[in-house]
Design an enzyme around this catalytic site. Structure first.
Site, PDB file in Angstrom:
ATOM      1  N   CYS A 157      34.835  35.407  36.294  1.00  9.24           N
ATOM      2  CA  CYS A 157      34.069  36.653  36.219  1.00  9.24           C
ATOM      3  C   CYS A 157      33.670  37.153  37.604  1.00  9.24           C
ATOM      4  O   CYS A 157      33.587  38.360  37.824  1.00  9.24           O
ATOM      5  CB  CYS A 157      32.841  36.454  35.344  1.00  9.24           C
ATOM      6  N   GLU A 206      30.410  39.426  30.944  1.00  8.25           N
ATOM      7  CA  GLU A 206      30.629  40.207  32.160  1.00  8.25           C
ATOM      8  C   GLU A 206      31.866  41.098  32.048  1.00  8.25           C
ATOM      9  O   GLU A 206      31.875  42.228  32.542  1.00  8.25           O
ATOM     10  CB  GLU A 206      30.779  39.283  33.375  1.00  8.25           C
ATOM     11  N   CYS A 237      30.773  32.877  36.145  1.00 11.82           N
ATOM     12  CA  CYS A 237      31.733  31.818  36.449  1.00 11.82           C
ATOM     13  C   CYS A 237      32.711  32.334  37.498  1.00 11.82           C
ATOM     14  O   CYS A 237      32.669  33.505  37.898  1.00 11.82           O
ATOM     15  CB  CYS A 237      32.466  31.388  35.192  1.00 11.82           C
TER      16      CYS A 237
END
Length: 231
Positions: free
Chosen positions: A118, A86, A115
């Protein structure tokens, strides 16, 4: 869902020029598309990986378009060492020098949901481009039982970045645009729709929980992941 996620999201190595490609629309080049094997193994939404075991990594396939206009760039990234896919995607879009007076839309197909770290980075990224619409479709939920990851998903929705579980249509679109499909239509794997519905229910339960604006920063601080900038 019991994702067989690695301790670090993604593996080492390169797919193309550091794990990404950017393909000019209409050039007919299939060399740097995801292979059929990679697509099915990495985007498969099965609950568990059966033998032979393979490591599921994070892939981000993206398509940048002018709003109701042509495609400007498309490609994919996978994790490289300690840099999440990302973040590499964000770096790429930032490098394009987008015109702030234009309106854009980006569609992303991702193997694992973002996550907590990110999620924060994606929110900060979109705030730099008020005329950009970002949609994220995910095959599986990444460590969905971790509270900070749950909070990150809720924060994305609160920031007008919808995270939606991929269904048959999204898998078919990803196959058509990012896989070396050799002209073959997408073929569903066993129980694709059943698995997708189960993941959607789990995501809905996460999103129904109250959003705590400070919760994500506190959780990430406890993990010693560094400061979180939601501004």
């Amino acid at each position: 869902m019991d994702p067989q996620a690695p301790t670090q999201r993604g593996g080492l190595g390169q797919a193309y020029q550091g794990g990404d490609y950017v393909q000019a629309p209409g050039n007919g080049n299939t060399q740097h598309l995801l292979s059929e094997d990679v697509f099915k193994k990495q985007f498969g939404n099965q609950r568990r990986v059966t033998k032979p075991y393979y490591r599921r990594k994070t892939y981000v396939c993206y398509q940048l378009k002018l709003l109701r206009g042509p495609t400007i760039a498309k490609g994919y990234f996978r994790n490289k060492k300690k840099r999440h896919a990302e973040i590499r995607f964000i770096d790429k879009i930032n490098s394009l020098g987008l015109d702030q007076d234009q309106s854009y839309e980006i569609t992303c197909y991702v193997t694992w949901s973002p996550c907590a770290t990110c999620a924060c980075k994606l929110i900060k990224f979109t705030r730099k481009f008020p005329n950009l619409s970002l949609r994220i479709f995910v095959s599986r939920l990444y460590y969905h039982w971790f509270r900070q990851n749950q909070q990150g998903l809720r924060q994305l929705w609160a920031s007008s970045i919808p995270v939606v579980v991929m269904g048959y249509q999204e898998f078919a679109d990803c196959w058509e645009n990012f896989a070396d499909n050799r002209g073959n239509p997408f073929q569903s794997w066993e129980k694709l729709t059943e698995y997708s519905k189960g993941i959607k229910r789990r995501l809905q339960k996460i999103l129904e929980q109250p959003l705590k604006l400070n919760g994500l920063e506190d959780a990430m601080g406890n993990l010693k992941l560094g400061s979180v900038d939601l501004g």
